[in-house]
Design a protein around this motif. Structure first.
Motif, mmCIF file in Angstrom:
data_model
loop_
_atom_site.group_PDB
_atom_site.id
_atom_site.type_symbol
_atom_site.label_atom_id
_atom_site.label_comp_id
_atom_site.label_asym_id
_atom_site.label_seq_id
_atom_site.Cartn_x
_atom_site.Cartn_y
_atom_site.Cartn_z
ATOM 1 N N ILE A 6 106.383 102.175 27.037
ATOM 2 C CA ILE A 6 105.706 100.827 27.167
ATOM 3 C C ILE A 6 104.204 100.772 28.052
ATOM 4 O O ILE A 6 104.078 102.040 28.269
ATOM 5 N N ASP A 7 103.706 99.998 28.398
ATOM 6 C CA ASP A 7 102.375 100.007 28.722
ATOM 7 C C ASP A 7 102.437 99.618 30.154
ATOM 8 O O ASP A 7 103.517 99.428 30.815
ATOM 9 N N ILE A 8 101.347 99.547 30.881
ATOM 10 C CA ILE A 8 101.264 99.307 32.410
ATOM 11 C C ILE A 8 101.660 97.995 32.806
ATOM 12 O O ILE A 8 101.709 97.704 33.969
ATOM 13 N N VAL A 126 105.770 105.847 30.045
ATOM 14 C CA VAL A 126 104.514 104.726 30.146
ATOM 15 C C VAL A 126 103.386 105.450 29.572
ATOM 16 O O VAL A 126 103.139 106.758 29.582
ATOM 17 N N GLU A 127 102.786 104.741 28.687
ATOM 18 C CA GLU A 127 101.466 105.468 27.977
ATOM 19 C C GLU A 127 100.507 105.770 28.801
ATOM 20 O O GLU A 127 100.389 105.185 29.925
ATOM 21 N N ASN A 128 99.734 106.686 28.569
ATOM 22 C CA ASN A 128 98.343 106.979 29.492
ATOM 23 C C ASN A 128 97.610 106.028 29.936
ATOM 24 O O ASN A 128 97.320 105.261 28.995
ATOM 25 N N PRO A 134 88.642 104.612 42.154
ATOM 26 C CA PRO A 134 89.926 104.381 42.854
ATOM 27 C C PRO A 134 89.954 102.808 43.362
ATOM 28 O O PRO A 134 89.060 102.353 44.208
ATOM 29 N N LYS A 135 91.116 102.359 43.322
ATOM 30 C CA LYS A 135 91.295 100.956 43.701
ATOM 31 C C LYS A 135 92.921 100.690 44.022
ATOM 32 O O LYS A 135 93.563 100.831 42.910
ATOM 33 N N THR A 136 93.188 100.449 45.042
ATOM 34 C CA THR A 136 94.509 100.199 45.396
ATOM 35 C C THR A 136 95.380 99.090 44.783
ATOM 36 O O THR A 136 96.306 99.198 44.302
ATOM 37 N N SER A 137 94.456 97.907 44.688
ATOM 38 C CA SER A 137 94.930 96.846 43.992
ATOM 39 C C SER A 137 95.060 96.918 42.516
ATOM 40 O O SER A 137 96.265 96.363 41.971
ATOM 41 N N ASP A 138 94.506 97.981 41.900
ATOM 42 C CA ASP A 138 94.728 98.244 40.479
ATOM 43 C C ASP A 138 96.151 98.990 40.220
ATOM 44 O O ASP A 138 96.902 98.674 39.416
ATOM 45 N N PHE A 139 96.572 99.838 41.178
ATOM 46 C CA PHE A 139 97.645 100.622 41.105
ATOM 47 C C PHE A 139 98.918 99.466 41.658
ATOM 48 O O PHE A 139 100.053 99.586 40.998
ATOM 49 N N LYS A 140 98.575 98.653 42.357
ATOM 50 C CA LYS A 140 99.636 97.472 42.923
ATOM 51 C C LYS A 140 99.858 96.826 41.660
ATOM 52 O O LYS A 140 101.130 96.350 41.340
ATOM 53 N N ASN A 141 98.993 96.280 40.814
ATOM 54 C CA ASN A 141 98.933 95.831 39.501
ATOM 55 C C ASN A 141 100.130 96.570 38.687
ATOM 56 O O ASN A 141 100.836 95.897 37.784
ATOM 57 N N LEU A 143 102.336 98.510 39.358
ATOM 58 C CA LEU A 143 103.613 98.530 39.993
ATOM 59 C C LEU A 143 104.228 97.103 39.759
ATOM 60 O O LEU A 143 105.614 97.028 39.485
ATOM 61 N N ASN A 144 103.667 96.127 39.704
ATOM 62 C CA ASN A 144 104.074 94.800 39.601
ATOM 63 C C ASN A 144 104.558 94.716 38.142
ATOM 64 O O ASN A 144 105.635 93.990 37.709
ATOM 65 N N GLY A 145 103.584 95.278 37.243
ATOM 66 C CA GLY A 145 103.889 94.904 35.804
ATOM 67 C C GLY A 145 105.093 96.096 35.344
ATOM 68 O O GLY A 145 105.744 95.651 34.533
#
Length: 209
Positions: A6-8, A126-128, A134-141, A143-145
Motif C-alpha cells: 500500500i502507499d502512505i 508500505v512502499e518506500n 523534517p516536518k511532524t505534520s507530514d508524518f501525521k498525514n 499515520l492518518n492515511g
C-alpha cells in the motif's frame, strides 16, 4: 505468503510482494519471545541499587542497654536492623542483571514475533517514502492515511532516513528504526508494524541465516 503493498495514503498500489514463510509464517514460539523480551529488559537495568547493611551504618558501637534485667531482648548495637536507622536485612546490592541467550533462540524469537503480527493482521507493507524536510505534520498525514493515528506503531526503514526519523520524533506512540535495529521487544511493544518495502530484503536476510 503474498501481501498487498500500500502507499502512505493507505491505498493499494496494485502490487503484491512475497514474504518468506520461514520468517513471517512460522508457528510462533511464545517461550522464545518471552526469553528475548526478558533479556532486552534485563539489559536495560542499571543494577546500581544499594542499601546499607549494619556494617556500613555510621553510629555508636556502645552497648545500648545492659544485658540482663530489662525484660526485653538483648541488644548490643544501635546499628542492628531491628532498630530504626539500623542496617537493612538482605537489602539490594549492585549487580548485573544481563544474561546470555543463544543467537538461534533470539532469531527464533524475532521470527515468532513477526509471524504473530502477520497472523493477527497487524503488519502492513508500505512502499518506500521520504520527506523533503523534517516536518511532524507530514508524518501525521502518513499515520492518518494508514489508520494508525491512535495506535502505537513501529516503522521499519530499509536504511537510515533523517527526515523521516526527525518528523516522527515528537509523536507519542511512534518509533522509526532501520531493519538492523529490529528486536523482539520493539515488535511486541507496538500494536502495528509498518514495514517499508526497502527493509524486507534486509529483515529476511538477517533472519534466514
Amino acid at each position: 505468503m503474498k501481501v498487498a503493498v500500500i502507499d502512505i495514503k493507505g491505498k493499494e498500489t496494485g502490487r503484491q510482494i512475497d514474504l518468506s514463510d520461514d520468517v513471517f509464517g512460522i508457528e510462533p514460539n511464545d517461550h522464545a519471545i518471552y526469553l528475548d523480551v526478558k533479556q532486552y529488559q534485563a539489559n536495560q537495568r542499571q543494577g546500581t541499587h544499594k542499601a546499607k547493611q549494619r556494617a556500613e551504618i555510621v553510629g555508636s558501637t556502645r552497648k545500648i542497654k545492659k544485658q540482663k534485667g530489662t525484660g526485653t531482648a538483648r541488644a548490643g548495637s544501635i546499628k542492628s536492623p531491628i532498630f530504626r536507622g539500623g542496617g537493612r536485612i538482605f537489602g539490594p546490592v549492585p549487580r548485573d542483571y544481563s544474561f546470555k541467550l543463544n543467537k538461534g533462540q533470539k532469531r527464533l524469537a524475532r521470527k515468532s514475533a513477526l509471524s504473530l503480527k502477520a497472523s493477527e493482521g497487524n503488519l502492513q507493507v508500505v512502499e518506500n517514502f521520504t520527506f523533503d524536510a523534517p516536518k511532524t505534520s507530514d508524518f501525521k498525514n502518513v499515520l492518518n492515511g494508514l489508520g494508525l493515528s491512535d495506535k502505537k506503531s513501529l516503522f521499519v526503514l530499509g536504511e537510515s532516513n533523517n527526515n523521516v526519523y526527525l518528523s516522527s520524533r515528537n509523536l507519542k506512540g511512534v518509533e522509526v528504526i532501520t531493519h538492523s535495529e529490529l528486536s523482539t521487544y520493539k515488535i511486541m511493544n507496538a500494536n502495528n508494524l509498518v514495514v517499508l518495502e526497502g527493509s524486507l530484503d534486509g529483515i529476511q536476510e538477517n533472519l534466514s541465516k
